[in-house]
Design a protein around this motif. Structure first.
Motif, PDB file in Angstrom:
ATOM      1  N   GLU A   1       1.230  -0.934  -0.288  1.00  0.00           N
ATOM      2  CA  GLU A   1       0.109   0.024   0.353  1.00  0.00           C
ATOM      3  C   GLU A   1       0.790   1.399   0.199  1.00  0.00           C
ATOM      4  O   GLU A   1       1.781   1.911   0.507  1.00  0.00           O
ATOM      5  N   VAL A   2       0.199   1.829  -0.878  1.00  0.00           N
ATOM      6  CA  VAL A   2       0.869   3.336  -0.919  1.00  0.00           C
ATOM      7  C   VAL A   2       0.436   4.375   0.117  1.00  0.00           C
ATOM      8  O   VAL A   2      -0.227   4.568   0.845  1.00  0.00           O
ATOM      9  N   VAL A   3       1.531   4.566   1.182  1.00  0.00           N
ATOM     10  CA  VAL A   3       1.723   5.326   2.284  1.00  0.00           C
ATOM     11  C   VAL A   3       2.253   6.553   2.084  1.00  0.00           C
ATOM     12  O   VAL A   3       1.592   7.835   2.756  1.00  0.00           O
ATOM     13  N   ALA A   4       2.947   6.872   1.212  1.00  0.00           N
ATOM     14  CA  ALA A   4       4.463   8.467   1.509  1.00  0.00           C
ATOM     15  C   ALA A   4       5.220   7.997  -0.180  1.00  0.00           C
ATOM     16  O   ALA A   4       5.231   7.019  -0.834  1.00  0.00           O
ATOM     17  N   PRO A   5       5.227   9.105  -0.429  1.00  0.00           N
ATOM     18  CA  PRO A   5       6.186   9.760  -2.505  1.00  0.00           C
ATOM     19  C   PRO A   5       7.534   8.384  -1.574  1.00  0.00           C
ATOM     20  O   PRO A   5       7.888   8.258  -0.756  1.00  0.00           O
ATOM     21  N   GLY A   6       7.428   8.017  -2.680  1.00  0.00           N
ATOM     22  CA  GLY A   6       9.088   6.881  -2.207  1.00  0.00           C
ATOM     23  C   GLY A   6       9.691   7.523  -3.949  1.00  0.00           C
ATOM     24  O   GLY A   6       8.704   7.174  -5.347  1.00  0.00           O
ATOM     25  N   PRO A   7      10.783   7.151  -4.021  1.00  0.00           N
ATOM     26  CA  PRO A   7      11.640   6.919  -5.090  1.00  0.00           C
ATOM     27  C   PRO A   7      11.744   6.224  -6.524  1.00  0.00           C
ATOM     28  O   PRO A   7      12.203   5.839  -7.078  1.00  0.00           O
ATOM     29  N   ASP A   8      10.468   5.367  -5.706  1.00  0.00           N
ATOM     30  CA  ASP A   8       9.836   3.666  -6.583  1.00  0.00           C
ATOM     31  C   ASP A   8       9.179   4.372  -8.026  1.00  0.00           C
ATOM     32  O   ASP A   8       8.222   3.905  -8.892  1.00  0.00           O
ATOM     33  N   ARG A   9       8.342   5.794  -7.529  1.00  0.00           N
ATOM     34  CA  ARG A   9       7.483   6.192  -8.174  1.00  0.00           C
ATOM     35  C   ARG A   9       7.981   7.567  -8.705  1.00  0.00           C
ATOM     36  O   ARG A   9       8.166   8.575  -7.724  1.00  0.00           O
ATOM     37  N   GLY A  10       8.821   7.893  -9.997  1.00  0.00           N
ATOM     38  CA  GLY A  10       9.040   9.614  -9.408  1.00  0.00           C
ATOM     39  C   GLY A  10       8.146  10.359 -10.742  1.00  0.00           C
ATOM     40  O   GLY A  10       7.580   9.753 -11.501  1.00  0.00           O
ATOM     41  N   MET A  11       8.408  11.418 -10.508  1.00  0.00           N
ATOM     42  CA  MET A  11       7.041  12.513 -10.612  1.00  0.00           C
ATOM     43  C   MET A  11       7.731  13.665 -11.646  1.00  0.00           C
ATOM     44  O   MET A  11       9.192  14.079 -11.289  1.00  0.00           O
TER      45      MET A  11
END
Ligand SMILES: Nc1ncnc2c1ncn2[C@@H]1O[C@H](COP(=O)(O)OP(=O)(O)OP(=O)(O)O)[C@@H](O)[C@H]1O
Ligand SMILES: [Mg+2]
Lengths: 264, 277
Positions: free
Chosen positions: A71-81
């Motif tokens: 579950e996504v709970v915070a931003p992280g470097p696995d998802r680049g924006m």
């Protein structure tokens, strides 16, 4: 087998000044690894809200978003924006912007340099490595923003109208580059746009959203091979179909805006 | 090209026109004795006095000191050095305390709420109003003067740093978070540089205040420095020395301002609207 990204019964309600806006209403979406998916819809239909949920900037009111089952709970470097406003750090040079995420990971200096060199080459930025963002054109800035995200090797790239502020020629160039990157690096890309043509040009799959409450109106797969020809009959047939769908929502948006608040 | 230089030269000459006219009028008023030279000495007299003030009082004696030490032994050099020393020391201490405190207060709402009421009470008191207390606490000499300068530079830097941190564009914070930044990185590599334009504005106001405060405090609590010297000259009716001192104060202020400008341009070379050179 579970999907790469699972969006399950996601609702998002914003309450501002006593009024409640249902930005997302029971969104369900399964996204496969390596898919290029466009979220399409008129302004205010919740595209950014959904993307920010996946990014972890703003969590859903209910429901859940899972990446590889977590579950996504915070931003992280696995998802680049990649943001429409570029969001480059103006006090860092192009090189420093790209290296930022790698320096956080505490990679050895030599490895960072090698990686940055490769990215500068890939995005045709070699001549700009020591420039500050203020000295770059919009297209250049967005290349740096893309390089900054690619540096982290994140499997997922989230892009919120990344080319919205560019002129049409630069835009086409960057679209082609993005497709090239996507093909060679096999990323999962979730790309928000309100340009129908852009979505058909790029995506494997287009998700059309409705205006308030934000629901999924249609989920279309596109099998046309790349590069796609915007003047082809198939392209234009799709464009017509999508225009009708988006137009309906645009109309609802318009009706809502001109409604006199006291009457009703 | 030639034309361009000619225009430049003419423009520069135009810039000297008004000051020269004022000087000429001033000289004429004194020479004609229209104004009592005790009240308004001639510019030439001021210049002579300034030279005396600048140059060493004793003749050069290699047995006593080196040439460099001798050439810098004039009263003006000593006074300017003393004043500058106070400004720099006070400012470094004041800004050095204000910067971390401002960063903390800007970033942390709880700390802000805790300290803000006290700051709002103390901030409107002009630093000059602390003079009696500072003499009572620290006696005479450098300590009270530096204390006043610390106070004068502390608040502008503090208030601007708080504002700077609070105005950091949320998009930088979001971008940094998604690139994996932790609290320390966020603070040092995002918040601090993003707030730099505000912080430097605060620093310039702080230095300006410090410069005013140093002159005033030297008139009251110290017996050297440029502020002391012009007040001392008044007791002897040396109006030429008063004016020479005033211009010296102006020159020192200009030097400090130029220095701050350089620092500003260097630290903000990334900033939109500032030409890097
Ligand atoms: N922080 C917020 N507080 C209150 N309402 C919000 C907030 N963010 C978004 N909304 C509302 O939620 C709805 C969806 O907004 P969202 O930004 O996701 O739309 P969008 O599809 O990205 O539109 P655009 O194309 O203009 O970017 C809008 O009606 C908006 O007014
Ligand atoms: Mg949006």
């Amino acid at each position: 087998m579970q999907s790469h990204i699972q969006i399950k019964n996601v609702n998002k309600i914003f309450s501002t000044g006593g009024r409640e806006v249902v930005a997302l209403d029971d969104i369900n979406l399964e996204i496969a690894r390596g898919e290029f998916i466009c979220l399409l819809g008129p302004s205010g239909c919740g595209k950014s809200t959904l993307l920010n949920g996946i990014a972890g900037f703003s969590l859903p009111t209910s429901g859940s978003i899972l990446i590889d089952g977590h579950e996504v709970v915070a931003p992280g470097p696995d998802r680049g924006m990649v943001f429409q406003e570029y969001a480059l750090f103006p006090w860092m040079t192009v090189e420093k912007n790209i290296a930022f995420g790698l320096e956080i990971k505490k990679l050895p200096r030599a490895q960072i340099l090698e990686k940055v060199d490769g990215l500068l080459r890939m995005l045709n930025l070699q001549d700009f490595r020591d420039r500050y963002p203020k000295d770059l054109s919009g297209g250049m800035r967005q290349r740096v923003a893309i390089a900054r995200v690619l540096a982290l090797d994140s499997p997922i790239m989230l892009m919120d109208e990344p080319f919205g502020a560019l002129d049409s020629l630069t835009r086409r160039n960057l679209q082609d580059e993005l497709l090239r990157i996507w093909t060679s690096l096999k990323k999962t890309i979730i790309f928000v746009t309100h340009s129908i043509e852009e979505s058909i040009y790029l995506a494997d799959r287009i998700v059309v959203m409705t205006y308030r409450p934000g629901k999924i109106k249609r989920d279309i797969r596109i099998a046309m091979p790349h590069p796609r020809d915007p003047s082809s009959a198939e392209f234009n047939a799709l464009k017509k179909e999508l225009s009708l769908l988006v137009m309906e929502e645009q109309q609802r948006h318009y009706q809502e805006e001109i409604k006199v608040p006291a009457g009703d | 090209m030639k034309e361009f230089f000619r225009v430049k030269i003419v423009e520069n000459l135009q810039g000297f026109l008004v000051p020269l006219a004022v000087l000429a009028l001033w000289q004429w008023l004194s020479v004609q004795a229209i104004v009592n030279p005790q009240i308004l000495p001639a510019p030439t007299a001021v210049l002579v006095k300034w030279w005396e003030y600048l140059m060493p009082t004793e003749a050069y004696d290699p047995a006593k000191s080196g040439y460099l030490a001798w050439i810098f032994s004039g009263e003006l050099i000593h006074d300017a050095y003393s004043s500058l020393f106070r400004v720099v020391t006070g400012f470094v201490i004041g800004a050095g305390m204000a910067l971390p405190m401002g960063l903390l207060m800007g970033a942390n709402e709880r700390i802000y709420k805790l300290f803000n009421p006290l700051i709002q009470v103390l901030r409107p008191i002009p630093p000059i109003a602390f003079i009696p207390l500072s003499i009572l606490w620290f006696g005479l000499g450098n300590p009270p003067a530096i204390f006043l300068i610390v106070i004068g530079s502390f608040f502008p830097v503090l208030m601007n740093t708080i504002a700077g941190v609070r105005h950091v564009d949320g998009i930088y914070i979001r971008a940094a978070r998604s690139l994996g930044a932790n609290q320390t990185t966020m603070f040092l590599r995002i918040m601090l540089p993003a707030a730099t334009p505000y912080i430097l504005t605060g620093a310039r106001i702080g230095v300006g205040t410090a410069f005013i405060v140093v002159i005033v405090s030297e008139m009251i609590a110290v017996n050297n420095g440029l502020g002391y010297r012009i007040l001392e000259a008044r007791e002897f009716f040396w109006s030429d020395k008063i004016i020479a001192g005033m211009f010296s104060i102006g020159l020192l202020g200009l030097a400090i301002d130029t220095g701050m400008n350089r620092l500003n341009n260097y630290l903000l070379k990334w900033h939109r609207g500032i030409e890097s050179n």
